[in-house]
Design an enzyme around this catalytic site. Structure first.
Site, PDB file in Angstrom:
ATOM      1  N   VAL A   1     -10.933 -22.804  -1.205  1.00 40.68           N
ATOM      2  CA  VAL A   1     -11.945 -21.877  -0.685  1.00 40.68           C
ATOM      3  C   VAL A   1     -12.267 -22.347   0.729  1.00 40.68           C
ATOM      4  O   VAL A   1     -12.764 -23.458   0.915  1.00 40.68           O
ATOM      5  CB  VAL A   1     -13.210 -21.887  -1.568  1.00 40.68           C
ATOM      6  CG1 VAL A   1     -14.314 -21.024  -0.959  1.00 40.68           C
ATOM      7  CG2 VAL A   1     -12.873 -21.425  -2.981  1.00 40.68           C
TER       8      VAL A   1
ATOM      9  N   TYR B   1      -1.545  -9.317  16.005  1.00 41.09           N
ATOM     10  CA  TYR B   1      -1.572  -8.321  14.923  1.00 41.09           C
ATOM     11  C   TYR B   1      -2.769  -7.383  15.091  1.00 41.09           C
ATOM     12  O   TYR B   1      -2.635  -6.159  15.096  1.00 41.09           O
ATOM     13  CB  TYR B   1      -1.640  -9.022  13.553  1.00 41.09           C
ATOM     14  CG  TYR B   1      -2.167  -8.118  12.468  1.00 41.09           C
ATOM     15  CD1 TYR B   1      -1.355  -7.145  11.904  1.00 41.09           C
ATOM     16  CD2 TYR B   1      -3.501  -8.213  12.038  1.00 41.09           C
ATOM     17  CE1 TYR B   1      -1.863  -6.282  10.947  1.00 41.09           C
ATOM     18  CE2 TYR B   1      -4.002  -7.360  11.087  1.00 41.09           C
ATOM     19  CZ  TYR B   1      -3.180  -6.394  10.536  1.00 41.09           C
ATOM     20  OH  TYR B   1      -3.684  -5.541   9.603  1.00 41.09           O
TER      21      TYR B   1
ATOM     22  N   THR C   1     -10.161  -5.081  10.953  1.00 44.44           N
ATOM     23  CA  THR C   1      -9.997  -6.146  11.933  1.00 44.44           C
ATOM     24  C   THR C   1     -10.446  -5.670  13.330  1.00 44.44           C
ATOM     25  O   THR C   1     -10.834  -6.485  14.160  1.00 44.44           O
ATOM     26  CB  THR C   1      -8.539  -6.657  11.943  1.00 44.44           C
ATOM     27  OG1 THR C   1      -8.488  -7.890  12.627  1.00 44.44           O
ATOM     28  CG2 THR C   1      -7.580  -5.691  12.582  1.00 44.44           C
TER      29      THR C   1
ATOM     30  N   ILE D   1       0.844  -1.205   0.000  1.00 43.22           N
ATOM     31  CA  ILE D   1       0.000   0.000   0.000  1.00 43.22           C
ATOM     32  C   ILE D   1       0.877   1.253   0.000  1.00 43.22           C
ATOM     33  O   ILE D   1       0.560   2.252  -0.653  1.00 43.22           O
ATOM     34  CB  ILE D   1      -0.970  -0.010   1.201  1.00 43.22           C
ATOM     35  CG1 ILE D   1      -1.759  -1.331   1.227  1.00 43.22           C
ATOM     36  CG2 ILE D   1      -1.932   1.166   1.132  1.00 43.22           C
ATOM     37  CD1 ILE D   1      -2.587  -1.539   2.470  1.00 43.22           C
TER      38      ILE D   1
ATOM     39  N   ASN E   1      12.709  -0.815   6.151  1.00 43.20           N
ATOM     40  CA  ASN E   1      13.822  -1.727   6.468  1.00 43.20           C
ATOM     41  C   ASN E   1      13.898  -2.878   5.456  1.00 43.20           C
ATOM     42  O   ASN E   1      14.705  -3.783   5.611  1.00 43.20           O
ATOM     43  CB  ASN E   1      13.706  -2.266   7.902  1.00 43.20           C
ATOM     44  CG  ASN E   1      12.450  -3.095   8.103  1.00 43.20           C
ATOM     45  OD1 ASN E   1      11.704  -3.350   7.152  1.00 43.20           O
ATOM     46  ND2 ASN E   1      12.210  -3.526   9.324  1.00 43.20           N
TER      47      ASN E   1
ATOM     48  N   PHE F   1     -10.469  -1.956   4.595  1.00 43.77           N
ATOM     49  CA  PHE F   1     -11.089  -3.271   4.445  1.00 43.77           C
ATOM     50  C   PHE F   1     -10.080  -4.143   3.677  1.00 43.77           C
ATOM     51  O   PHE F   1      -8.925  -4.163   4.062  1.00 43.77           O
ATOM     52  CB  PHE F   1     -12.511  -3.102   3.885  1.00 43.77           C
ATOM     53  CG  PHE F   1     -13.402  -2.620   5.020  1.00 43.77           C
ATOM     54  CD1 PHE F   1     -13.245  -1.334   5.558  1.00 43.77           C
ATOM     55  CD2 PHE F   1     -14.288  -3.476   5.637  1.00 43.77           C
ATOM     56  CE1 PHE F   1     -13.970  -0.917   6.681  1.00 43.77           C
ATOM     57  CE2 PHE F   1     -15.025  -3.062   6.748  1.00 43.77           C
ATOM     58  CZ  PHE F   1     -14.863  -1.792   7.258  1.00 43.77           C
TER      59      PHE F   1
ATOM     60  N   LYS G   1      -3.256  -3.081  16.163  1.00 41.78           N
ATOM     61  CA  LYS G   1      -4.033  -2.021  15.503  1.00 41.78           C
ATOM     62  C   LYS G   1      -4.917  -1.313  16.534  1.00 41.78           C
ATOM     63  O   LYS G   1      -5.016  -0.083  16.541  1.00 41.78           O
ATOM     64  CB  LYS G   1      -4.879  -2.596  14.362  1.00 41.78           C
ATOM     65  CG  LYS G   1      -4.061  -3.135  13.200  1.00 41.78           C
ATOM     66  CD  LYS G   1      -3.225  -2.046  12.540  1.00 41.78           C
ATOM     67  CE  LYS G   1      -2.276  -2.591  11.478  1.00 41.78           C
ATOM     68  NZ  LYS G   1      -1.274  -1.616  11.032  1.00 41.78           N
TER      69      LYS G   1
ATOM     70  N   SER H   1      -7.242  -1.058  10.471  1.00 46.10           N
ATOM     71  CA  SER H   1      -7.849  -2.174   9.745  1.00 46.10           C
ATOM     72  C   SER H   1      -9.258  -2.439  10.248  1.00 46.10           C
ATOM     73  O   SER H   1      -9.571  -2.219  11.421  1.00 46.10           O
ATOM     74  CB  SER H   1      -6.980  -3.409   9.976  1.00 46.10           C
ATOM     75  OG  SER H   1      -7.674  -4.580   9.612  1.00 46.10           O
TER      76      SER H   1
HETATM   77  N1  UFG Z   1      -9.498 -17.235   1.526  1.00 42.10           N
HETATM   78  C1  UFG Z   1      -9.684 -18.443   0.871  1.00 42.10           C
HETATM   79  N2  UFG Z   1      -8.587 -19.085   0.402  1.00 42.10           N
HETATM   80  C2  UFG Z   1      -7.323 -18.604   0.523  1.00 42.10           C
HETATM   81  C3  UFG Z   1      -7.138 -17.359   1.186  1.00 42.10           C
HETATM   82  C4  UFG Z   1      -8.250 -16.717   1.694  1.00 42.10           C
HETATM   83  O1  UFG Z   1     -10.807 -18.915   0.732  1.00 42.10           O
HETATM   84  O2  UFG Z   1      -6.368 -19.260   0.093  1.00 42.10           O
HETATM   85  C5  UFG Z   1     -10.660 -16.504   2.016  1.00 42.10           C
HETATM   86  C6  UFG Z   1     -10.664 -16.284   3.511  1.00 42.10           C
HETATM   87  O3  UFG Z   1     -11.227 -17.379   4.167  1.00 42.10           O
HETATM   88  C7  UFG Z   1     -11.491 -15.016   3.621  1.00 42.10           C
HETATM   89  C8  UFG Z   1     -11.181 -14.256   2.327  1.00 42.10           C
HETATM   90  O4  UFG Z   1     -10.660 -15.232   1.439  1.00 42.10           O
HETATM   91  O5  UFG Z   1     -12.833 -15.354   3.638  1.00 42.10           O
HETATM   92  C9  UFG Z   1     -10.182 -13.149   2.500  1.00 42.10           C
HETATM   93  O6  UFG Z   1      -9.037 -13.671   3.160  1.00 42.10           O
HETATM   94  P1  UFG Z   1      -7.678 -12.848   3.269  1.00 42.10           P
HETATM   95  O7  UFG Z   1      -6.698 -13.706   4.013  1.00 42.10           O
HETATM   96  O8  UFG Z   1      -7.276 -12.348   1.933  1.00 42.10           O
HETATM   97  O9  UFG Z   1      -8.104 -11.579   4.116  1.00 42.10           O
HETATM   98  P2  UFG Z   1      -8.727 -11.511   5.583  1.00 42.10           P
HETATM   99  O10 UFG Z   1     -10.028 -10.817   5.417  1.00 42.10           O
HETATM  100  O11 UFG Z   1      -8.727 -12.778   6.292  1.00 42.10           O
HETATM  101  O12 UFG Z   1      -7.644 -10.623   6.312  1.00 42.10           O
HETATM  102  C10 UFG Z   1      -7.366  -9.344   5.831  1.00 42.10           C
HETATM  103  C11 UFG Z   1      -5.912  -8.963   6.074  1.00 42.10           C
HETATM  104  C12 UFG Z   1      -5.635  -8.786   7.515  1.00 42.10           C
HETATM  105  C13 UFG Z   1      -6.647  -7.898   8.144  1.00 42.10           C
HETATM  106  C14 UFG Z   1      -8.025  -8.391   7.863  1.00 42.10           C
HETATM  107  C15 UFG Z   1      -9.048  -7.476   8.416  1.00 42.10           C
HETATM  108  O13 UFG Z   1      -5.064  -9.964   5.563  1.00 42.10           O
HETATM  109  O14 UFG Z   1      -4.377  -8.196   7.649  1.00 42.10           O
HETATM  110  O15 UFG Z   1      -8.215  -8.474   6.470  1.00 42.10           O
HETATM  111  O16 UFG Z   1     -10.232  -8.173   8.629  1.00 42.10           O
HETATM  112  F1  UFG Z   1      -6.484  -7.832   9.482  1.00 42.10           F
END
Ligand code: UFG
Length: 345
Positions: free
Chosen positions: A221, A153, A130, A15, A35, A182, A157, A128
Site C-alpha cells: 500500500v 501518457y 488524469t 475496456i 495490433n 476514473f 490525453k 482520463s
Molecule cells: N496502489 C497501491 N499499491 C499498488 C498499486 C497501486 O497502493 O501496488 C495505489 C496507488 O498508490 C493509488 C491507487 O492504488 O493510490 C490506484 O493506483 P493505480 O495504479 O491502480 O491507478 P492510478 O490512479 O494511479 O492510475 C490510473 C491509471 C492511469 C490513469 C490514472 C488517472 O492507471 O492510466 O488512473 O488518474 F492515468
C-alpha cells in the site's frame, strides 16, 4: 441487427473488449482493429462465448494509415468509431515518451483524417481523469481546471482532447464524445473476459487479485500518511461493464444526432471516493479471501485524492455506474480464478 457498424480500435484490450460485448448485445455489428501489443487474440473467443457473435477482427496498427484506409474500404458501413487504441502505462511513458506520443497521437490523427471521406458520423475518445491532476476540490466536474500533465501518457490525453476540439472547431462534419474515465476495475460477470496485465501489474486491482491468488507475496500500500481519513490515497473505482455501457450510449448519441453540441465531455465515475485500504477491505468482505498487505512509502507521482462528479453523464446520457463495489470485487476475483483455471496465471 443494426446496419451501422462500429469500428473499435484496441477492441481486444481491457475496456475495448467489454465495450465490444455491450455493442454486440445492443445489436451493433463491430469490427475491431488491434495490433495485439497488449492483448491476446483469445479475447475474441471470450467475446464470442458471451455474445454468440465473433466480431470481425483486423490485426493492424492504427498508426499505419494505409492499413486503416484498407479497413474503411472493406467496411463501408462503419458509421461510428470508439478509439481505445493507445499505450497506457504511466511509468513506461516516462522512459519511452516518443512511443507514447507516436502511438497515441498518430492513431487519433489517422482516424480523424479518415472519418469525413468515409462518412463516419462520430468518434468516442477514451480520456482520463488524469487530465485533472491533483484537483483543488473534489468531486471534479468537467469544468474543473486541467492541470499540467505529469507524464507523457497524461500529456497524450490532454493533447488528444485538444486535437479533437481543434478539428471539430475547424468545421469537421462529424461529432465527438470525450469520456474521462476514473479508475476502471473488475471484469465481465461471466469471467470470460477481463484485465490481462503484462508482467508485474502496476495497477492496484490486478496486483491485489494476484496477491490473493498467491502469485505475489504481499500487496504494497503506497503510503498511509496522506491527508485522507485513513491516510491512503482515494480514487473513484468504476466497474468496467458500467464503463463499457456508457460507450454504447455515447456512440448512439452521435449516430442518432441527439446532441446540439458537436463535442461533448463526460466524467465517467461513481461519484464515490474509496481509499486503498477501503478497497482491500471491500475485496476481503466480498470474496472472503484475505489479501496480505503492508504499508510502504508513497509512490512518486501519485495523486492524493480524486473522485468524479458524474452528474452530467447521469443527466445527459441517462447513465449511472450502477454496479455495487462488492459485485465488482467478486467479478475481479472470478476473473483471476478463471486465469488460474486456464493455467494462464
Ligand atoms: N496502489 C497501491 N499499491 C499498488 C498499486 C497501486 O497502493 O501496488 C495505489 C496507488 O498508490 C493509488 C491507487 O492504488 O493510490 C490506484 O493506483 P493505480 O495504479 O491502480 O491507478 P492510478 O490512479 O494511479 O492510475 C490510473 C491509471 C492511469 C490513469 C490514472 C488517472 O492507471 O492510466 O488512473 O488518474 F492515468
Amino acid at each position: 441487427m443494426k446496419t451501422e457498424r462500429i469500428l473499435v480500435t484496441g477492441g481486444t484490450g481491457y475496456i475495448g473488449s467489454h465495450t465490444v460485448v455491450e455493442l454486440q448485445q445492443a445489436g451493433y455489428p463491430v469490427v475491431i482493429i488491434d495490433n495485439l501489443s497488449n492483448s491476446d487474440r483469445a479475447v475474441l473467443d471470450g467475446i464470442e462465448r458471451i455474445t454468440g457473435i465473433r466480431p470481425d477482427f483486423v490485426e493492424a496498427d492504427c498508426t499505419d494509415l494505409n492499413a486503416l484506409k484498407d479497413l474503411f474500404a472493406k467496411y463501408p458501413d462503419i458509421k461510428g468509431i470508439i478509439n481505445f487504441a493507445a499505450s497506457k502505462a504511466v511509468g513506461e511513458s516516462m522512459h519511452k515518451p516518443i512511443l507514447y506520443y507516436r502511438n497515441n497521437l498518430n492513431t487519433l490523427m489517422n482516424l480523424l483524417d479518415l472519418m469525413e471521406p468515409n462518412g463516419v458520423k462520430g468518434i468516442v475518445f477514451s480520456s482520463s481523469c488524469t487530465v485533472y491532476g491533483e484537483p483543488d476540490v473534489n468531486p471534479v466536474t468537467e469544468e474543473s481546471p486541467i492541470k499540467k500533465a505529469t507524464s507523457p501518457y497524461g500529456n497524450t490525453k490532454q493533447i488528444s482532447e485538444e486535437i479533437i476540439t481543434d478539428v471539430i472547431n475547424a468545421g469537421a462534419s462529424f461529432k465527438s464524445v470525450i469520456l474521462r474515465y476514473f479508475n476502471p476495475v473488475g471484469a465481465h460477470p461471466t469471467a470470460e473476459i477481463g484485465e490481462l496485465p503484462n508482467g508485474v501489474p502496476q495497477n492496484l486491482i490486478p496486483y491485489l487479485t494476484q496477491t490473493a491468488m498467491g502469485i505475489r507475496k504481499e500487496l504494497s500500500v503506497f503510503g498511509d500518511d496522506y491527508n485522507t481519513p485513513d491516510g491512503s490515497c482515494i480514487r473513484d473505482y468504476i466497474d468496467v461493464v458500467d464503463l463499457a455501457k456508457a460507450h454504447v450510449i455515447a456512440v448512439e448519441r452521435m449516430l442518432q444526432d441527439k446532441s446540439e453540441e458537436k463535442i461533448e465531455i463526460f466524467n465517467l465515475g461513481t461519484g464515490r471516493g474509496v481509499s486503498v485500504l477501503e478497497l482491500i477491505a471491500a475485496f476481503e468482505r466480498a470474496t472472503g479471501v484475505k489479501v496480505p498487505h503492508k504499508i510502504v512509502g508513497r509512490r512518486a507521482g501519485d495523486i492524493e485524492k480524486v473522485w468524479a462528479n458524474p452528474a452530467r453523464a447521469n443527466d445527459v446520457l441517462g447513465w449511472t455506474a450502477a454496479t455495487p463495489l462488492d459485485d465488482t470485487m467478486r467479478s475481479a476475483w472470478a476473473w483471476q480464478c478463471k486465469l488460474r483455471e486456464r493455467g494462464i496465471m
